[in-house]
Design a protein around this motif. Structure first.
Motif, mmCIF file in Angstrom:
data_model
loop_
_atom_site.group_PDB
_atom_site.id
_atom_site.type_symbol
_atom_site.label_atom_id
_atom_site.label_comp_id
_atom_site.label_asym_id
_atom_site.label_seq_id
_atom_site.Cartn_x
_atom_site.Cartn_y
_atom_site.Cartn_z
ATOM 1 N N GLU A 1 44.918 49.728 40.069
ATOM 2 C CA GLU A 1 43.758 50.624 40.018
ATOM 3 C C GLU A 1 43.915 51.691 38.950
ATOM 4 N N ARG A 2 45.154 52.102 38.717
ATOM 5 C CA ARG A 2 45.409 53.143 37.730
ATOM 6 C C ARG A 2 45.279 52.607 36.295
ATOM 7 N N TYR A 3 45.854 51.406 36.045
ATOM 8 C CA TYR A 3 45.952 50.909 34.673
ATOM 9 C C TYR A 3 45.156 49.625 34.451
ATOM 10 N N GLY A 4 44.306 49.244 35.422
ATOM 11 C CA GLY A 4 43.609 47.963 35.332
ATOM 12 C C GLY A 4 42.801 47.793 34.073
ATOM 13 N N LYS A 5 42.158 48.860 33.592
ATOM 14 C CA LYS A 5 41.307 48.755 32.405
ATOM 15 C C LYS A 5 42.110 48.601 31.117
ATOM 16 N N ARG A 6 43.410 48.916 31.178
ATOM 17 C CA ARG A 6 44.244 48.807 29.986
ATOM 18 C C ARG A 6 45.033 47.495 29.950
ATOM 19 N N LEU A 7 44.979 46.729 31.039
ATOM 20 C CA LEU A 7 45.760 45.493 31.129
ATOM 21 C C LEU A 7 44.963 44.299 30.620
ATOM 22 N N LYS A 8 45.678 43.355 30.029
ATOM 23 C CA LYS A 8 45.068 42.125 29.569
ATOM 24 C C LYS A 8 44.754 41.215 30.758
ATOM 25 N N ALA A 9 43.938 40.217 30.480
ATOM 26 C CA ALA A 9 43.437 39.353 31.549
ATOM 27 C C ALA A 9 44.563 38.629 32.286
ATOM 28 N N LYS A 10 45.567 38.138 31.550
ATOM 29 C CA LYS A 10 46.644 37.395 32.215
ATOM 30 C C LYS A 10 47.471 38.294 33.118
ATOM 31 N N ASN A 11 47.693 39.550 32.683
ATOM 32 C CA ASN A 11 48.403 40.492 33.545
ATOM 33 C C ASN A 11 47.642 40.699 34.849
ATOM 34 N N LEU A 12 46.333 40.915 34.756
ATOM 35 C CA LEU A 12 45.525 41.131 35.951
ATOM 36 C C LEU A 12 45.532 39.901 36.851
ATOM 37 N N MET A 13 45.465 38.718 36.223
ATOM 38 C CA MET A 13 45.462 37.490 37.020
ATOM 39 C C MET A 13 46.743 37.353 37.831
ATOM 40 N N TYR A 14 47.899 37.590 37.190
ATOM 41 C CA TYR A 14 49.174 37.438 37.896
ATOM 42 C C TYR A 14 49.381 38.541 38.934
ATOM 43 N N ILE A 15 48.947 39.756 38.629
ATOM 44 C CA ILE A 15 49.084 40.847 39.594
ATOM 45 C C ILE A 15 48.264 40.534 40.854
ATOM 46 N N LYS A 16 47.070 39.999 40.657
ATOM 47 C CA LYS A 16 46.241 39.638 41.814
ATOM 48 C C LYS A 16 46.890 38.513 42.622
#
Length: 903
Positions: free
Chosen positions: A425-440
């Motif tokens: 939630e803090r850095y989601g807008k700065r992360l690339k799509a693959k980072n967000l996919m794996y974090i989820k």
């Protein structure tokens, strides 16, 4: 003492003094085993000079092996050809890949002139490789010889390094001045390092994490034939290195000691992290920072400006580490000396020691490092054609099982989920799509892990009661299906965690916002996050809180790091693994544990690749576990296994082992779970000890099966007055549960016995009540007056109701063959675990040739022939079974009276 050369069976063994006969036997047997390339189980009791026998026997073989290799190389270089009838014989120095070619089958019907041409080419290639290796070896020897006689070389390199550091410092200051006017960043100062770098792909380049820059890397040095010596602890390894230094091989052996970053790191910023996982991640991150800075065009990208804040490690310098490598090879050094040398040379001992592996003849390392394939590969350890000696190997099977098992609690799962969610939630807008996919995906896994335990990820785990309690065992596939995560590629998730270092970023994030409470207006979500972290703390036990608060305690790692270990275990598992779901009242107390049932899976690679493996220890009985569970399951044929067990160096009359079947009041001694808590049984035990304390001088060490049983007996003795009777002759000490109190108890115990021996007290010594498998049953020496008598109360069988043990027994019953009339493998496992614990405990006494002691086994079940057969040979051959207490007491009184008059 002058060195002596002993000749046994035509083999010359240099030795620092005249060896015992059993040491000669040990060295000769070891030499033959290494020469034949077999697997050995060697047992040599403490006090018989096992370490020196291993050193002189193994290094004598290596000396002769290298001599033969040089002679073979000289012959091949002189003739330039390989005799047709000797084409299968290859110089030992040639790598395995080079050995395959001459034996490769030729196509059927191939013309003779083609076959001869190919053979001639292979011969020329082999000779060329031998010449290249000879040149490299000569250069290495000249370099070491020069360094040995010219100490000024290292100071010249040190001055060059200081000049380079000054230049880098000036350039860094210049960049900071230029960046000062660039405007304020969107993120707070220091927060840039917390954002994950772009994750390119699952097959990202390895250059970022590689050990050495490409332009700095020399041609890889060939690994010479060497001996890997492993033991359990760094103190045992340091003691072994000191024995090597004192041996006749101390001056000529190229030895390197390997260890963890916790033992070898000299960077204060990394060292202060405490946790091994945090130190590993920070070290690799600093190396990655160095490579990213050196890549072309990197500084032109605004998004990479945050990397400038990550300083590369000043000790990770190739030239200095090469110098450190040579210094290591010139003279034998232990871990402490290696660290001191690294600080002096401003070079990393952790990596510098690894650079020395190829040229080393003897590599000393903890056996956890050798037994774990990924760690072995990362350290640059190559086992092909090498010799491995595993010392102190009595708990080898448990060690392999422990290394490849992992456990996570419900509290850790919830904490990791909350931390990672807040991070996204803090850095989601700065992360690339693959980072967000794996974090989820990781968040989904954590949620499902909590659900399968019966909990809710959104509630506090400390106050969340579970409807269903108990323990459940699942196969890996069943667990994945029940958790509803079989659609997730765990291999990719685990690789992402490893490569992205997400747990390290998450730890920095929680460090930043866990210590200082941000204002609710700036970061409203983090305020609740802080409260949640605080709410988890009461779930920790009081004892754990106290220990964490002690000075020097390591900082706790991110809970995600523990979960990564669990994921890694799941991805490396096969049909030999189980997942244990332990539901214990509240979610925070519940856990998921991966249990490895077949340690041979991971040991098979070691025995397959190595030329020879030696499993050694002071007490290896019963050896059937090693043969059946470890070696046979690893595919080792019975003809390749050699057993060697030597007697003790003490005279036969210096030890009195007794099995006592009944006490002074004729109470039968059988400490089963049903009988041992009976008042009359505890009373009889106390009366026996009172009688022993009347005739045994000095110290008496009494082992009980568990802490709980010791507590019950101690309480009963207090109420019945038996404890006061014991205290008339011996001051009574009790083993503490906490490790940091052990040293104090031992000091007081030793001081009391010393005072009594000087006649300054009415007491005759001290009585130490200990626990089998506790702090005193392994690694503690009760030599001379500290342990004149060792008493074993009952047989310390493991908890047969344990789900882990039951599953292991069932697994062995299904997989191991069973001969008619033989005890089932599962039952044999329980008996062997019991006797291994007994043997380790009674081995605390008799530590040298002039020592003497009595060993008293209180339980009539010890008198059974199968049980007696599992005692160490030096005890088994001298044990006396006493059906009644009177003859036993008379024998003890006579033994100690005679021995005390002579000492």
């Amino acid at each position: 003492m002058a060195n002596e050369t002993q000749e046994v069976g035509g083999i010359h063994f240099p030795f620092p003094f005249t060896p015992y006969p059993i040491q000669k036997e040990f060295m000769a047997e070891l030499y033959q085993l290494l020469e034949a390339g077999k697997i050995g189980i060697f047992e040599s009791p403490t006090g018989t000079g096992k370490s020196l026998s291993l050193i002189c026997g193994a290094l004598s073989w290596l000396r002769d092996f290298e001599k033969k290799k040089c002679q073979e190389e000289a012959r091949l270089l002189e003739t330039g050809t390989i005799p047709l009838n000797d084409r299968r014989v290859q110089p030992p120095s040639v790598s395995p890949s080079c050995q395959e070619t001459p034996d490769a089958p030729r196509p059927a019907g191939e013309p003779d002139w083609v076959t001869q041409f190919v053979q001639k080419k292979e011969e020329r290639d082999l000779v060329d490789r031998l010449k290249e290796e000879q040149v490299r070896r000569k250069k290495r020897e000249e370099r070491l010889q020069l360094l040995r006689h010219n100490a000024q070389l290292k100071y010249a390199t040190k001055r060059a390094r200081q000049e380079e550091e000054e230049m880098e410092s000036l350039l860094r200051l210049s960049r900071e001045m230029l960046a000062a006017g660039a405007g304020a960043e969107q993120l707070e100062s220091g927060e840039e390092e917390l954002v994950l770098a772009e994750y390119e792909s699952d097959e990202e380049k390895r250059a970022a994490a590689s050990g050495v820059d490409e332009e700095e890397d020399d041609v890889e040095e060939e690994h010479v034939t060497k001996i890997y010596y492993c033991s359990r602890t760094h103190s045992q390894l340091a003691q072994f290195v000191r024995e090597v230094q004192k041996s006749p091989f101390g001056r000529e052996t190229r030895l390197v000691s390997l260890g963890s970053r916790q033992s070898l790191c000299v960077n204060k910023d990394v060292k202060c992290l405490g946790s091994a996982q945090l130190m590993n991640d920070r070290c690799l991150e600093m190396q990655r920072s160095k490579h990213e800075k050196k890549s072309k065009g990197e500084e032109e990208k605004p998004k990479r400006r945050r990397q400038e804040g990550q300083a590369a490690c000043p000790f990770y310098n190739y030239e200095q580490m090469q110098l450190l490598r040579d210094e290591v090879l010139v003279e034998v050094k232990d871990i402490e000396q290696l660290v001191a040398l690294g600080k002096e040379a401003q070079a990393c001992p952790y990596y510098g020691s690894r650079f020395a592996i190829p040229a080393a003849q003897l590599v000393v390392l903890p056996y956890q490092m050798l037994l774990h394939a990924a760690t072995r590969q990362a350290a640059g350890i190559r086992l092909q054609g090498q010799v491995v000696i595993i010392d102190e190997a009595h708990n080898l099977i448990d060690t392999i099982t422990g290394i490849h098992s992992a456990e996570v609690s419900g509290a850790q799962l919830c904490q990791a989920h909350s931390q990672l969610l807040q991070y996204m939630e803090r850095y989601g807008k700065r992360l690339k799509a693959k980072n967000l996919m794996y974090i989820k995906q990781i968040l989904y896994l954590l949620e499902k892990f909590v659900t399968v335990l019966g909990g809710n990820i959104k509630q506090n785990p400390n106050t969340q009661s579970l409807l269903q309690t108990g323990t459940e065992l699942k196969t890996i596939n069943d667990f994945l299906f029940q958790s509803q995560i079989d659609n997730i590629n765990l291999f990719k998730v685990q690789r992402y965690c490893e490569k992205s270092m997400v747990s390290r970023k998450l730890f920095g994030f929680t460090e930043r916002y866990g210590a200082v409470l941000p204002s609710s207006r700036e970061h409203p979500k983090l305020t609740g996050f802080q409260h949640f972290l605080q709410s988890l703390k009461p779930g920790v036990t009081e004892a754990a809180q106290v220990e964490e608060g002690e000075a020097g305690a390591p900082r706790p790692a991110s809970p995600l790091m523990h979960i990564e270990g669990f994921l890694s275990a799941l991805t490396t598992a096969n049909q030999d693994g189980r997942v244990i779901l332990s539901r214990q009242g509240t979610l925070s107390q519940s856990s998921l544990k991966f249990l490895l049932l077949n340690p041979a899976v991971h040991f098979a690679q070691v025995v397959k690749e190595c030329r020879a493996v030696v499993i050694a220890g002071g007490t290896m009985q019963p050896v059937s576990d090693f043969r059946e569970q470890l070696l046979a399951c690893a595919g080792v044929g019975a003809e390749r296994v050699v057993e060697f067990s030597c007697g003790h160096v003490i005279p036969p009359d210096s030890i009195l082992p007794l099995v006592i079947c009944s006490g002074p009041s004729n109470q039968q001694l059988e400490f089963t779970y049903q009988k041992r808590e009976l008042p009359q049984m505890m009373e009889e035990t106390g009366r026996i000890l009172c009688n022993l304390c009347n005739v045994v001088p000095g110290g008496v060490v009494c082992f009980f099966p568990s802490y709980e049983y010791l507590r019950q007996v101690h309480t009963h003795w207090e109420q019945s007055g038996l404890l006061s009777r014991l205290a008339i002759k011996k001051k009574v000490f009790q083993e503490p549960r906490r490790a940091n109190q052990v040293e104090q108890v031992l000091m007081e115990y030793s001081k009391c016995i010393k005072c009594c021996s000087q006649g300054s007290s009415t007491l005759t010594g001290a009585l130490l009540l200990s626990v089998v498998g506790g702090k005193m049953s392994e690694g503690i020496n009760f030599s001379d007056h500290l342990g004149r008598c060792v008493v074993m109360v009952g047989m310390p069988y493991p908890n047969i109701k344990s789900p882990e043990l039951q599953e292991k027994m069932a697994y062995l019953d299904q997989t191991l063959p069973r001969s008619p009339g033989q005890v089932p493998p599962g039952k044999a496992l329980v008996e062997n675990l019991c006797m291994k614990a007994v043997n380790q405990s009674v081995g605390r006494a008799i530590r040298h040739q002039k020592d003497f002691a009595s060993i008293v086994l209180l339980d009539q079940r010890y008198a059974r022939p199968p049980t007696l057969a599992k005692l160490p040979a030096w005890i088994r051959d001298r044990v006396e079974v006493k059906v009644t207490f009177g003859p036993a007491f008379a024998a003890l009184r006579k033994f100690h009276r005679e021995k005390s008059s002579l000492s």
